[in-house]
Design an enzyme around this catalytic site. Structure first.
Site, PDB file in Angstrom:
ATOM      1  N   ASP A   1      41.986  39.963  48.813  1.00  0.00           N
ATOM      2  CA  ASP A   1      40.998  40.427  47.845  1.00  0.00           C
ATOM      3  C   ASP A   1      39.566  40.117  48.335  1.00  0.00           C
ATOM      4  OD1 ASP A   1      40.704  41.459  45.078  1.00  0.00           O
ATOM      5  OD2 ASP A   1      39.738  39.532  44.689  1.00  0.00           O
TER       6      ASP A   1
ATOM      7  N   GLU B   1      40.704  44.034  51.751  1.00  0.00           N
ATOM      8  CA  GLU B   1      39.820  44.885  50.952  1.00  0.00           C
ATOM      9  C   GLU B   1      38.397  44.668  51.460  1.00  0.00           C
ATOM     10  OE1 GLU B   1      38.441  45.571  46.309  1.00  0.00           O
ATOM     11  OE2 GLU B   1      38.773  43.566  47.062  1.00  0.00           O
TER      12      GLU B   1
HETATM   13  C1  NOJ Z   1      39.018  43.327  43.721  1.00  0.00           C
HETATM   14  C2  NOJ Z   1      40.210  43.727  42.932  1.00  0.00           C
HETATM   15  O1  NOJ Z   1      40.739  44.911  43.454  1.00  0.00           O
HETATM   16  C3  NOJ Z   1      39.756  43.872  41.492  1.00  0.00           C
HETATM   17  O2  NOJ Z   1      40.766  44.421  40.692  1.00  0.00           O
HETATM   18  C4  NOJ Z   1      39.309  42.533  40.979  1.00  0.00           C
HETATM   19  O3  NOJ Z   1      38.781  42.658  39.690  1.00  0.00           O
HETATM   20  C5  NOJ Z   1      38.255  41.926  41.881  1.00  0.00           C
HETATM   21  N1  NOJ Z   1      38.554  42.043  43.270  1.00  0.00           N
HETATM   22  C6  NOJ Z   1      38.081  40.467  41.566  1.00  0.00           C
HETATM   23  O4  NOJ Z   1      39.214  39.768  42.012  1.00  0.00           O
END
Ligand code: NOJ
Length: 558
Positions: free
Chosen positions: A205, A250
Protein backbone atom coordinates in the site's frame (compact mmCIF):
# COMPACT_ATOMS: atom_id res chain seq x y z
CA UNK A 1 11.14 -18.27 -23.86
CA UNK A 2 10.36 -21.77 -22.72
CA UNK A 3 6.92 -22.48 -21.34
CA UNK A 4 8.71 -23.72 -18.22
CA UNK A 5 9.99 -20.19 -17.60
CA UNK A 6 6.45 -19.24 -16.68
CA UNK A 7 6.63 -21.55 -13.68
CA UNK A 8 9.62 -19.67 -12.31
CA UNK A 9 8.71 -16.06 -12.97
CA UNK A 10 5.11 -16.91 -12.19
CA UNK A 11 4.01 -13.29 -11.71
CA UNK A 12 4.83 -12.35 -15.29
CA UNK A 13 1.77 -14.06 -16.70
CA UNK A 14 -0.33 -14.56 -13.61
CA UNK A 15 -4.01 -13.71 -13.40
CA UNK A 16 -4.53 -11.73 -10.21
CA UNK A 17 -7.92 -11.40 -8.53
CA UNK A 18 -8.51 -8.88 -5.76
CA UNK A 19 -11.28 -9.27 -3.21
CA UNK A 20 -12.32 -8.16 0.22
CA UNK A 21 -13.11 -11.17 2.42
CA UNK A 22 -15.79 -9.12 4.14
CA UNK A 23 -17.91 -8.77 1.01
CA UNK A 24 -17.24 -12.07 -0.76
CA UNK A 25 -19.14 -14.92 0.96
CA UNK A 26 -20.63 -15.21 4.41
CA UNK A 27 -20.44 -18.81 5.69
CA UNK A 28 -21.99 -18.48 9.15
CA UNK A 29 -24.93 -16.20 8.46
CA UNK A 30 -23.76 -13.28 10.59
CA UNK A 31 -23.83 -10.88 7.64
CA UNK A 32 -20.06 -10.54 7.19
CA UNK A 33 -18.10 -12.41 4.56
CA UNK A 34 -15.44 -14.65 6.03
CA UNK A 35 -12.43 -16.78 5.20
CA UNK A 36 -14.43 -19.99 5.39
CA UNK A 37 -16.94 -18.58 2.94
CA UNK A 38 -14.16 -17.56 0.59
CA UNK A 39 -12.67 -21.05 0.79
CA UNK A 40 -16.06 -22.43 -0.23
CA UNK A 41 -15.89 -20.27 -3.34
CA UNK A 42 -12.37 -21.28 -4.32
CA UNK A 43 -13.62 -23.30 -7.28
CA UNK A 44 -15.23 -20.24 -8.79
CA UNK A 45 -11.76 -18.70 -8.84
CA UNK A 46 -10.14 -21.91 -10.05
CA UNK A 47 -12.65 -22.28 -12.90
CA UNK A 48 -12.10 -18.68 -13.84
CA UNK A 49 -8.40 -19.49 -14.08
CA UNK A 50 -7.17 -17.14 -11.36
CA UNK A 51 -3.59 -17.93 -10.35
CA UNK A 52 -3.05 -15.32 -7.65
CA UNK A 53 -5.59 -14.18 -5.11
CA UNK A 54 -4.98 -10.74 -3.57
CA UNK A 55 -6.73 -10.32 -0.25
CA UNK A 56 -7.52 -6.79 0.82
CA UNK A 57 -6.59 -6.18 4.49
CA UNK A 58 -7.94 -8.94 6.73
CA UNK A 59 -6.17 -7.75 9.88
CA UNK A 60 -7.83 -6.50 13.07
CA UNK A 61 -8.93 -2.96 12.32
CA UNK A 62 -10.72 0.07 13.67
CA UNK A 63 -12.62 -0.21 10.38
CA UNK A 64 -12.73 3.43 9.45
CA UNK A 65 -10.98 2.82 6.13
CA UNK A 66 -12.29 -0.62 5.26
CA UNK A 67 -9.38 -2.42 6.90
CA UNK A 68 -6.61 -0.08 5.72
CA UNK A 69 -6.43 1.09 9.34
CA UNK A 70 -4.72 -1.83 11.00
CA UNK A 71 -4.64 -2.32 14.78
CA UNK A 72 -2.55 -5.51 14.81
CA UNK A 73 -0.23 -6.52 11.98
CA UNK A 74 -0.08 -10.13 13.16
CA UNK A 75 -3.79 -10.73 13.61
CA UNK A 76 -6.85 -11.81 11.66
CA UNK A 77 -9.98 -9.70 12.07
CA UNK A 78 -12.17 -11.99 14.23
CA UNK A 79 -15.21 -11.10 12.12
CA UNK A 80 -13.48 -12.76 9.17
CA UNK A 81 -12.14 -15.83 10.94
CA UNK A 82 -8.97 -17.09 12.53
CA UNK A 83 -5.38 -17.79 11.57
CA UNK A 84 -6.49 -21.39 11.16
CA UNK A 85 -9.14 -20.39 8.62
CA UNK A 86 -6.57 -18.37 6.72
CA UNK A 87 -4.13 -21.26 6.56
CA UNK A 88 -6.92 -23.57 5.37
CA UNK A 89 -7.74 -21.06 2.65
CA UNK A 90 -4.12 -20.69 1.56
CA UNK A 91 -3.70 -24.46 1.46
CA UNK A 92 -6.91 -25.03 -0.51
CA UNK A 93 -5.99 -22.27 -2.92
CA UNK A 94 -2.57 -23.82 -3.42
CA UNK A 95 -4.23 -27.13 -4.25
CA UNK A 96 -6.07 -25.32 -7.06
CA UNK A 97 -2.87 -23.71 -8.32
CA UNK A 98 -3.69 -20.34 -6.77
CA UNK A 99 -1.14 -18.34 -4.77
CA UNK A 100 -2.38 -15.92 -2.13
CA UNK A 101 -0.95 -12.45 -1.54
CA UNK A 102 -2.28 -9.80 0.83
CA UNK A 103 -2.21 -6.09 1.37
CA UNK A 104 0.75 -4.90 3.36
CA UNK A 105 -0.31 -1.66 5.01
CA UNK A 106 2.73 -0.24 6.74
CA UNK A 107 2.78 3.41 5.75
CA UNK A 108 0.50 4.01 8.69
CA UNK A 109 -1.48 2.27 11.40
CA UNK A 110 -4.86 2.99 12.90
CA UNK A 111 -4.81 5.52 15.73
CA UNK A 112 -6.25 2.65 17.76
CA UNK A 113 -3.08 0.58 17.24
CA UNK A 114 -1.38 -0.09 20.61
CA UNK A 115 1.80 1.57 19.27
CA UNK A 116 0.00 4.83 18.62
CA UNK A 117 -2.00 4.67 21.82
CA UNK A 118 1.31 4.37 23.68
CA UNK A 119 3.04 6.96 21.49
CA UNK A 120 0.53 9.68 22.27
CA UNK A 121 0.70 9.08 26.02
CA UNK A 122 3.79 11.24 26.44
CA UNK A 123 6.65 12.73 24.46
CA UNK A 124 9.11 10.35 26.06
CA UNK A 125 7.10 7.18 25.55
CA UNK A 126 9.27 4.44 23.97
CA UNK A 127 6.79 4.25 21.06
CA UNK A 128 6.76 8.00 20.47
CA UNK A 129 9.33 7.72 17.71
CA UNK A 130 7.33 5.01 15.89
CA UNK A 131 5.39 7.95 14.43
CA UNK A 132 6.27 11.32 12.95
CA UNK A 133 5.80 14.40 15.14
CA UNK A 134 6.36 18.11 14.88
CA UNK A 135 6.01 20.73 17.59
CA UNK A 136 5.64 23.80 15.37
CA UNK A 137 2.24 24.49 13.80
CA UNK A 138 2.37 23.02 10.28
CA UNK A 139 2.21 25.07 7.09
CA UNK A 140 -0.82 24.88 4.83
CA UNK A 141 -0.80 21.35 3.37
CA UNK A 142 -4.35 21.37 2.02
CA UNK A 143 -3.01 20.71 -1.49
CA UNK A 144 -1.29 17.53 -0.34
CA UNK A 145 -4.20 15.67 1.24
CA UNK A 146 -5.32 12.45 -0.42
CA UNK A 147 -8.95 12.62 0.70
CA UNK A 148 -9.94 16.27 0.29
CA UNK A 149 -13.55 15.59 1.27
CA UNK A 150 -12.45 14.65 4.78
CA UNK A 151 -9.08 16.25 5.43
CA UNK A 152 -7.53 19.68 4.99
CA UNK A 153 -4.05 19.01 6.37
CA UNK A 154 -1.60 16.12 6.56
CA UNK A 155 -0.79 17.07 10.17
CA UNK A 156 -3.11 16.66 13.12
CA UNK A 157 -2.74 18.16 16.57
CA UNK A 158 -2.56 15.63 19.38
CA UNK A 159 -4.23 17.50 22.23
CA UNK A 160 -2.62 15.57 25.04
CA UNK A 161 1.01 16.15 24.07
CA UNK A 162 0.52 19.38 22.12
CA UNK A 163 2.39 18.14 19.03
CA UNK A 164 1.25 17.38 15.52
CA UNK A 165 1.52 13.94 13.92
CA UNK A 166 1.82 13.18 10.23
CA UNK A 167 -1.02 11.38 8.44
CA UNK A 168 -0.83 11.12 4.68
CA UNK A 169 -4.35 9.66 4.58
CA UNK A 170 -7.11 10.13 7.17
CA UNK A 171 -6.26 11.74 10.50
CA UNK A 172 -7.07 8.41 12.16
CA UNK A 173 -4.18 6.84 10.21
CA UNK A 174 -0.93 8.18 11.70
CA UNK A 175 2.11 7.56 9.49
CA UNK A 176 4.78 5.26 10.80
CA UNK A 177 8.31 6.62 11.02
CA UNK A 178 10.37 4.34 8.77
CA UNK A 179 13.49 6.29 9.57
CA UNK A 180 13.31 4.59 12.97
CA UNK A 181 15.17 1.26 12.71
CA UNK A 182 12.81 -0.27 15.26
CA UNK A 183 9.87 0.40 12.94
CA UNK A 184 11.73 -1.20 10.05
CA UNK A 185 12.39 -4.26 12.20
CA UNK A 186 8.72 -4.47 13.10
CA UNK A 187 7.75 -4.32 9.42
CA UNK A 188 10.01 -7.11 8.25
CA UNK A 189 9.03 -9.22 11.24
CA UNK A 190 5.38 -8.96 10.23
CA UNK A 191 6.28 -9.74 6.62
CA UNK A 192 8.22 -12.80 7.76
CA UNK A 193 5.27 -13.94 9.85
CA UNK A 194 2.82 -13.98 6.95
CA UNK A 195 5.31 -15.59 4.58
CA UNK A 196 5.77 -18.34 7.14
CA UNK A 197 2.01 -18.84 7.13
CA UNK A 198 2.06 -19.37 3.39
CA UNK A 199 1.50 -16.04 1.66
CA UNK A 200 3.27 -15.65 -1.70
CA UNK A 201 3.86 -11.93 -1.36
CA UNK A 202 2.14 -8.62 -0.83
CA UNK A 203 0.36 -5.79 -2.51
CA UNK A 204 2.22 -2.92 -0.90
CA UNK A 205 0.00 0.00 0.00
CA UNK A 206 1.05 3.59 -0.73
CA UNK A 207 4.72 2.85 -1.46
CA UNK A 208 6.03 6.39 -2.08
CA UNK A 209 4.53 7.66 1.19
CA UNK A 210 5.75 4.58 3.00
CA UNK A 211 9.33 5.30 1.96
CA UNK A 212 9.44 9.03 2.63
CA UNK A 213 11.12 10.58 5.64
CA UNK A 214 9.09 13.79 5.75
CA UNK A 215 9.06 15.12 9.27
CA UNK A 216 11.62 12.66 10.62
CA UNK A 217 14.42 14.06 12.80
CA UNK A 218 17.35 15.17 10.65
CA UNK A 219 19.86 12.85 12.27
CA UNK A 220 17.50 9.91 11.94
CA UNK A 221 16.76 10.70 8.29
CA UNK A 222 20.48 10.98 7.61
CA UNK A 223 21.19 7.63 9.18
CA UNK A 224 18.32 6.13 7.23
CA UNK A 225 20.00 7.24 4.03
CA UNK A 226 18.46 6.45 0.64
CA UNK A 227 14.85 5.31 1.13
CA UNK A 228 15.32 2.95 -1.81
CA UNK A 229 17.85 1.02 0.27
CA UNK A 230 14.97 0.37 2.63
CA UNK A 231 12.83 -1.08 -0.15
CA UNK A 232 15.83 -3.08 -1.35
CA UNK A 233 16.30 -4.47 2.14
CA UNK A 234 12.66 -5.60 2.24
CA UNK A 235 12.95 -7.25 -1.17
CA UNK A 236 16.10 -9.02 -0.18
CA UNK A 237 14.52 -10.17 3.10
CA UNK A 238 11.53 -11.55 1.20
CA UNK A 239 13.76 -13.32 -1.28
CA UNK A 240 15.71 -14.96 1.53
CA UNK A 241 12.57 -16.11 3.30
CA UNK A 242 10.47 -17.11 0.28
CA UNK A 243 12.34 -17.02 -3.02
CA UNK A 244 9.38 -16.59 -5.34
CA UNK A 245 7.33 -14.19 -3.23
CA UNK A 246 6.45 -10.88 -4.84
CA UNK A 247 6.02 -7.25 -3.91
CA UNK A 248 3.28 -5.66 -6.01
CA UNK A 249 3.46 -1.96 -5.33
CA UNK A 250 0.91 0.81 -5.43
CA UNK A 251 2.96 3.63 -6.97
CA UNK A 252 0.80 6.09 -8.84
CA UNK A 253 3.59 8.20 -10.33
CA UNK A 254 4.77 9.03 -13.84
CA UNK A 255 6.57 6.13 -15.55
CA UNK A 256 10.07 7.53 -15.15
CA UNK A 257 9.62 7.86 -11.41
CA UNK A 258 8.06 4.42 -11.16
CA UNK A 259 11.18 2.98 -12.71
CA UNK A 260 13.16 3.86 -9.58
CA UNK A 261 10.86 1.67 -7.53
CA UNK A 262 11.69 -1.35 -9.69
CA UNK A 263 15.27 -0.79 -8.57
CA UNK A 264 16.60 1.26 -11.47
CA UNK A 265 17.86 -1.41 -13.80
CA UNK A 266 18.89 -3.72 -10.97
CA UNK A 267 15.38 -5.06 -10.41
CA UNK A 268 15.98 -5.41 -6.68
CA UNK A 269 13.04 -3.43 -5.27
CA UNK A 270 9.37 -3.95 -6.21
CA UNK A 271 8.65 -7.01 -8.35
CA UNK A 272 5.54 -5.48 -9.88
CA UNK A 273 3.73 -2.17 -10.08
CA UNK A 274 0.26 -1.23 -11.20
CA UNK A 275 0.19 0.57 -14.52
CA UNK A 276 -1.85 3.59 -13.42
CA UNK A 277 -0.67 5.65 -16.38
CA UNK A 278 -1.77 3.02 -18.91
CA UNK A 279 -5.08 2.60 -17.09
CA UNK A 280 -5.91 6.30 -17.28
CA UNK A 281 -4.82 6.47 -20.91
CA UNK A 282 -7.09 3.52 -21.65
CA UNK A 283 -10.14 5.37 -20.32
CA UNK A 284 -9.25 8.44 -22.34
CA UNK A 285 -8.87 6.24 -25.43
CA UNK A 286 -12.24 4.60 -24.75
CA UNK A 287 -13.90 7.97 -24.24
CA UNK A 288 -12.50 9.23 -27.55
CA UNK A 289 -12.99 5.93 -29.36
CA UNK A 290 -9.44 6.54 -30.48
CA UNK A 291 -6.53 4.27 -29.56
CA UNK A 292 -4.07 7.22 -29.70
CA UNK A 293 -3.77 7.96 -25.95
CA UNK A 294 -3.19 4.28 -25.20
CA UNK A 295 -0.61 3.97 -27.97
CA UNK A 296 1.22 7.00 -26.54
CA UNK A 297 1.16 5.57 -23.02
CA UNK A 298 2.37 2.16 -24.15
CA UNK A 299 5.17 3.72 -26.13
CA UNK A 300 6.13 5.84 -23.13
CA UNK A 301 6.41 2.82 -20.88
CA UNK A 302 10.07 2.57 -19.96
CA UNK A 303 11.97 -0.67 -20.29
CA UNK A 304 11.86 -2.46 -16.95
CA UNK A 305 14.23 -5.04 -15.44
CA UNK A 306 13.76 -8.47 -17.05
CA UNK A 307 12.12 -10.12 -14.03
CA UNK A 308 9.88 -7.16 -13.20
CA UNK A 309 6.34 -6.78 -14.45
CA UNK A 310 3.46 -4.33 -14.87
CA UNK A 311 0.09 -5.18 -13.36
CA UNK A 312 -2.62 -4.00 -15.73
CA UNK A 313 -6.18 -3.40 -14.58
CA UNK A 314 -9.55 -1.98 -15.58
CA UNK A 315 -10.86 -1.20 -12.11
CA UNK A 316 -9.61 -1.39 -8.56
CA UNK A 317 -11.21 -0.95 -5.15
CA UNK A 318 -10.58 2.82 -4.93
CA UNK A 319 -11.92 5.66 -7.01
CA UNK A 320 -10.94 5.22 -10.65
CA UNK A 321 -8.35 7.92 -10.45
CA UNK A 322 -7.76 10.10 -13.49
CA UNK A 323 -5.25 12.29 -11.69
CA UNK A 324 -2.50 11.91 -14.27
CA UNK A 325 -4.65 13.24 -17.14
CA UNK A 326 -4.84 16.95 -17.90
CA UNK A 327 -7.95 18.79 -16.73
CA UNK A 328 -9.34 18.77 -20.28
CA UNK A 329 -8.65 15.07 -20.73
CA UNK A 330 -10.19 14.24 -17.37
CA UNK A 331 -13.27 16.24 -18.33
CA UNK A 332 -13.56 14.19 -21.52
CA UNK A 333 -13.56 10.97 -19.49
CA UNK A 334 -16.03 12.43 -17.00
CA UNK A 335 -18.31 13.51 -19.85
CA UNK A 336 -18.19 10.06 -21.42
CA UNK A 337 -18.37 7.85 -18.34
CA UNK A 338 -19.57 9.78 -15.32
CA UNK A 339 -21.02 13.17 -16.06
CA UNK A 340 -23.05 13.50 -12.87
CA UNK A 341 -21.62 14.77 -9.60
CA UNK A 342 -22.55 11.55 -7.86
CA UNK A 343 -20.35 9.62 -10.31
CA UNK A 344 -17.25 11.60 -9.41
CA UNK A 345 -14.98 11.73 -6.42
CA UNK A 346 -12.32 14.14 -5.13
CA UNK A 347 -12.51 16.03 -8.42
CA UNK A 348 -10.12 13.48 -9.89
CA UNK A 349 -11.87 10.13 -10.21
CA UNK A 350 -14.95 8.06 -10.85
CA UNK A 351 -16.75 5.85 -8.38
CA UNK A 352 -18.37 3.64 -10.97
CA UNK A 353 -17.60 0.20 -12.24
CA UNK A 354 -17.03 -0.33 -15.96
CA UNK A 355 -20.38 -1.86 -17.09
CA UNK A 356 -22.55 1.08 -15.98
CA UNK A 357 -20.00 3.46 -17.49
CA UNK A 358 -20.58 1.71 -20.80
CA UNK A 359 -24.37 1.60 -20.30
CA UNK A 360 -24.01 -2.15 -20.16
CA UNK A 361 -23.02 -2.38 -23.83
CA UNK A 362 -21.82 -6.01 -24.07
CA UNK A 363 -19.66 -5.33 -27.12
CA UNK A 364 -17.66 -2.62 -25.43
CA UNK A 365 -17.41 -4.56 -22.15
CA UNK A 366 -15.91 -7.51 -23.98
CA UNK A 367 -13.64 -5.23 -25.94
CA UNK A 368 -12.24 -3.74 -22.73
CA UNK A 369 -11.61 -7.10 -21.07
CA UNK A 370 -10.05 -8.49 -24.24
CA UNK A 371 -7.81 -5.42 -24.23
CA UNK A 372 -6.91 -5.92 -20.58
CA UNK A 373 -5.64 -9.44 -21.25
CA UNK A 374 -3.86 -8.42 -24.45
CA UNK A 375 -1.88 -5.54 -22.95
CA UNK A 376 1.69 -6.44 -22.08
CA UNK A 377 1.63 -7.18 -18.35
CA UNK A 378 -0.24 -9.18 -15.74
CA UNK A 379 -4.00 -8.61 -15.63
CA UNK A 380 -5.55 -7.86 -12.26
CA UNK A 381 -9.28 -8.30 -11.80
CA UNK A 382 -11.38 -6.77 -9.05
CA UNK A 383 -14.05 -9.19 -7.77
CA UNK A 384 -17.30 -9.09 -9.71
CA UNK A 385 -15.70 -7.81 -12.90
CA UNK A 386 -15.90 -11.31 -14.36
CA UNK A 387 -19.71 -11.15 -14.26
CA UNK A 388 -20.13 -7.45 -15.05
CA UNK A 389 -21.18 -6.16 -11.64
CA UNK A 390 -22.13 -2.50 -11.28
CA UNK A 391 -21.75 -0.13 -8.36
CA UNK A 392 -24.26 1.22 -5.87
CA UNK A 393 -24.01 5.02 -5.86
CA UNK A 394 -26.03 5.22 -2.65
CA UNK A 395 -23.08 3.73 -0.82
CA UNK A 396 -20.77 6.59 0.16
CA UNK A 397 -17.51 7.48 -1.57
CA UNK A 398 -15.17 4.78 -2.75
CA UNK A 399 -17.28 2.08 -1.13
CA UNK A 400 -19.78 2.31 -4.01
CA UNK A 401 -17.78 -0.36 -5.86
CA UNK A 402 -17.29 -2.61 -2.82
CA UNK A 403 -20.79 -4.07 -2.58
CA UNK A 404 -21.27 -7.79 -1.83
CA UNK A 405 -20.36 -10.34 -4.48
CA UNK A 406 -23.37 -11.45 -6.54
CA UNK A 407 -23.52 -15.22 -6.49
CA UNK A 408 -27.16 -15.76 -7.42
CA UNK A 409 -30.56 -14.12 -7.69
CA UNK A 410 -31.43 -15.39 -4.20
CA UNK A 411 -31.77 -13.27 -1.08
CA UNK A 412 -28.82 -10.87 -0.78
CA UNK A 413 -27.35 -12.31 -3.96
CA UNK A 414 -26.52 -15.56 -2.16
CA UNK A 415 -23.86 -13.62 -0.26
CA UNK A 416 -25.47 -13.92 3.17
CA UNK A 417 -28.84 -14.87 4.68
CA UNK A 418 -28.52 -12.23 7.44
CA UNK A 419 -30.83 -9.26 7.94
CA UNK A 420 -30.01 -6.36 5.58
CA UNK A 421 -28.84 -4.19 8.48
CA UNK A 422 -26.09 -6.71 9.23
CA UNK A 423 -24.52 -6.70 5.77
CA UNK A 424 -21.22 -4.80 5.33
CA UNK A 425 -22.83 -2.78 2.56
CA UNK A 426 -26.11 -2.69 0.68
CA UNK A 427 -26.15 -4.67 -2.56
CA UNK A 428 -26.17 -3.21 -6.03
CA UNK A 429 -29.68 -2.57 -7.31
CA UNK A 430 -31.32 -1.94 -10.67
CA UNK A 431 -30.14 -3.31 -13.98
CA UNK A 432 -26.84 -4.50 -12.53
CA UNK A 433 -28.40 -5.94 -9.38
CA UNK A 434 -28.22 -9.63 -8.51
CA UNK A 435 -31.44 -10.57 -10.33
CA UNK A 436 -29.73 -9.66 -13.59
CA UNK A 437 -26.04 -10.12 -12.89
CA UNK A 438 -24.90 -13.14 -10.92
CA UNK A 439 -22.52 -16.10 -11.05
CA UNK A 440 -25.19 -18.82 -10.99
CA UNK A 441 -26.85 -17.61 -14.20
CA UNK A 442 -23.57 -17.15 -16.02
CA UNK A 443 -21.64 -20.24 -14.96
CA UNK A 444 -23.03 -22.62 -17.56
CA UNK A 445 -24.12 -20.08 -20.14
CA UNK A 446 -21.73 -20.32 -23.09
CA UNK A 447 -22.59 -16.74 -24.11
CA UNK A 448 -22.12 -15.10 -20.72
CA UNK A 449 -19.47 -12.56 -19.79
CA UNK A 450 -18.15 -15.04 -17.24
CA UNK A 451 -17.59 -17.66 -19.94
CA UNK A 452 -15.95 -15.04 -22.11
CA UNK A 453 -13.57 -13.92 -19.34
CA UNK A 454 -12.72 -17.55 -18.63
CA UNK A 455 -11.76 -17.95 -22.28
CA UNK A 456 -9.61 -14.83 -22.15
CA UNK A 457 -7.86 -16.16 -19.06
CA UNK A 458 -7.22 -19.56 -20.63
CA UNK A 459 -5.86 -18.12 -23.88
CA UNK A 460 -3.76 -15.57 -21.98
CA UNK A 461 -2.22 -18.31 -19.86
CA UNK A 462 -1.45 -20.42 -22.93
CA UNK A 463 0.13 -17.43 -24.64
CA UNK A 464 2.82 -16.20 -22.26
CA UNK A 465 4.07 -13.81 -24.96
CA UNK A 466 1.11 -11.60 -24.08
CA UNK A 467 2.38 -11.08 -20.56
CA UNK A 468 6.09 -11.11 -21.29
CA UNK A 469 6.61 -9.34 -24.59
CA UNK A 470 7.90 -5.79 -24.79
CA UNK A 471 5.46 -3.30 -26.25
CA UNK A 472 5.39 -3.30 -30.03
CA UNK A 473 2.64 -1.23 -31.60
CA UNK A 474 2.00 -2.08 -35.26
CA UNK A 475 1.55 0.74 -37.71
CA UNK A 476 -1.82 0.58 -39.47
CA UNK A 477 -4.14 3.21 -40.86
CA UNK A 478 -7.04 3.29 -38.36
CA UNK A 479 -6.91 5.70 -35.41
CA UNK A 480 -9.50 3.66 -33.55
CA UNK A 481 -7.38 0.49 -33.63
CA UNK A 482 -4.71 -0.73 -31.27
CA UNK A 483 -2.60 -3.34 -33.04
CA UNK A 484 0.00 -5.04 -30.86
CA UNK A 485 2.68 -7.51 -31.83
CA UNK A 486 3.67 -9.62 -28.81
CA UNK A 487 6.73 -11.68 -29.56
CA UNK A 488 9.27 -13.46 -27.41
CA UNK A 489 11.92 -15.76 -28.90
CA UNK A 490 10.11 -16.27 -32.18
CA UNK A 491 6.65 -17.05 -30.74
CA UNK A 492 4.25 -14.24 -31.61
CA UNK A 493 0.64 -13.17 -31.17
CA UNK A 494 -1.03 -10.25 -32.94
CA UNK A 495 -3.84 -8.60 -31.02
CA UNK A 496 -6.20 -6.11 -32.63
CA UNK A 497 -8.74 -3.96 -30.79
CA UNK A 498 -11.11 -1.55 -32.44
CA UNK A 499 -12.21 1.16 -30.00
CA UNK A 500 -14.53 2.69 -32.57
CA UNK A 501 -18.09 1.78 -33.58
CA UNK A 502 -17.40 1.19 -37.29
CA UNK A 503 -16.06 -1.97 -38.86
CA UNK A 504 -12.53 -1.69 -40.24
CA UNK A 505 -10.12 -3.78 -42.27
CA UNK A 506 -6.67 -3.82 -40.69
CA UNK A 507 -3.68 -4.66 -42.87
CA UNK A 508 -1.24 -6.72 -40.80
CA UNK A 509 2.32 -6.78 -42.07
CA UNK A 510 3.78 -10.25 -41.62
CA UNK A 511 7.18 -9.64 -43.15
CA UNK A 512 8.51 -9.65 -39.61
CA UNK A 513 7.36 -13.27 -39.25
CA UNK A 514 9.07 -15.25 -41.99
CA UNK A 515 7.60 -18.71 -42.36
CA UNK A 516 4.20 -17.69 -41.01
CA UNK A 517 1.79 -20.31 -42.36
CA UNK A 518 -1.42 -18.96 -40.90
CA UNK A 519 -2.86 -16.83 -38.14
CA UNK A 520 -4.82 -18.98 -35.72
CA UNK A 521 -7.77 -17.19 -34.14
CA UNK A 522 -7.29 -17.68 -30.40
CA UNK A 523 -10.70 -16.36 -29.35
CA UNK A 524 -12.79 -17.73 -32.20
CA UNK A 525 -13.05 -20.75 -34.40
CA UNK A 526 -11.44 -19.42 -37.50
CA UNK A 527 -8.05 -18.67 -38.85
CA UNK A 528 -6.63 -16.18 -41.27
CA UNK A 529 -4.95 -17.68 -44.32
CA UNK A 530 -1.62 -16.11 -45.06
CA UNK A 531 -0.92 -15.91 -48.75
CA UNK A 532 0.87 -12.56 -48.84
CA UNK A 533 3.18 -10.45 -46.73
CA UNK A 534 0.34 -8.20 -45.69
CA UNK A 535 -2.96 -9.79 -44.75
CA UNK A 536 -6.25 -7.99 -44.25
CA UNK A 537 -8.06 -8.69 -41.00
CA UNK A 538 -11.62 -7.49 -40.53
CA UNK A 539 -12.76 -6.12 -37.19
CA UNK A 540 -16.37 -5.33 -36.34
CA UNK A 541 -17.19 -2.05 -34.59
CA UNK A 542 -15.74 -2.53 -31.07
CA UNK A 543 -14.30 -5.79 -32.39
CA UNK A 544 -11.16 -7.58 -31.24
CA UNK A 545 -9.05 -10.50 -32.48
CA UNK A 546 -6.12 -12.40 -31.01
CA UNK A 547 -4.15 -14.13 -33.76
CA UNK A 548 -1.31 -16.55 -33.12
CA UNK A 549 1.42 -16.55 -35.73
CA UNK A 550 1.75 -20.22 -36.64
CA UNK A 551 5.05 -21.33 -38.17
CA UNK A 552 6.62 -24.76 -38.58
CA UNK A 553 8.65 -24.00 -35.45
CA UNK A 554 5.72 -22.94 -33.22
CA UNK A 555 5.52 -24.84 -29.97
CA UNK A 556 2.45 -23.21 -28.48
CA UNK A 557 -1.02 -24.70 -28.49
CA UNK A 558 -2.61 -23.63 -31.77
C1 NOJ B 1 -4.44 3.01 -0.74
C2 NOJ B 1 -5.57 2.04 -0.69
O1 NOJ B 1 -5.77 1.50 -1.97
C3 NOJ B 1 -6.78 2.79 -0.18
O2 NOJ B 1 -7.94 2.02 -0.26
C4 NOJ B 1 -6.51 3.24 1.23
O3 NOJ B 1 -7.56 4.04 1.70
C5 NOJ B 1 -5.23 4.04 1.32
N1 NOJ B 1 -4.15 3.46 0.59
C6 NOJ B 1 -4.79 4.17 2.75
O4 NOJ B 1 -4.34 2.92 3.21
Amino acid sequence: MKITDTGDLWWKNAVIYCLDVETYQDSDGDGTGDLTGLAQRIDHLAELGVTCLWLMPFYPTADRDDGYDVTDHYGVDPRLGTHGDLVELIRTARDRGIRVIADLVVNHTSDKHPWFKAARRSKDNPFRDYYVWRSEPPPDTSEEVVFPDQESSIWELDEQTGEYYLHRFYRHQPDLNVANPKVRDEIVKAIGFWLELGLSGFRVDAVPFFMETLGAAESEAEQFGDPHDHLRAIRSFISRRAGSAVLLGEVNLPYEEQLEYFGDGQGDELTMMFDFIGNQAMYLALARRDAGPLVDALRARPEIPPDAQWATFVRNHDELTLDKLSTEERDEVFAAFGAQDEHQLYGRGLRRRLPPMLDGDPRRMRLVYSLLFALPGTPTLFYGEEIGMGENLDVPGRLAVRTPMQWSADRHAGFSPAAPSRLPSPLTTGGFGPEHVNVADQRRDPDSLLTFVRTLVARYRESPELGWAPVEVLEQPHGSVLALWSEVDGEAVVTLHNLGPDAVVVPVDLTRAPGCERLADLLGEGQVEVDRDVVDVTLEGYGYRWLRVVTARSRRLP
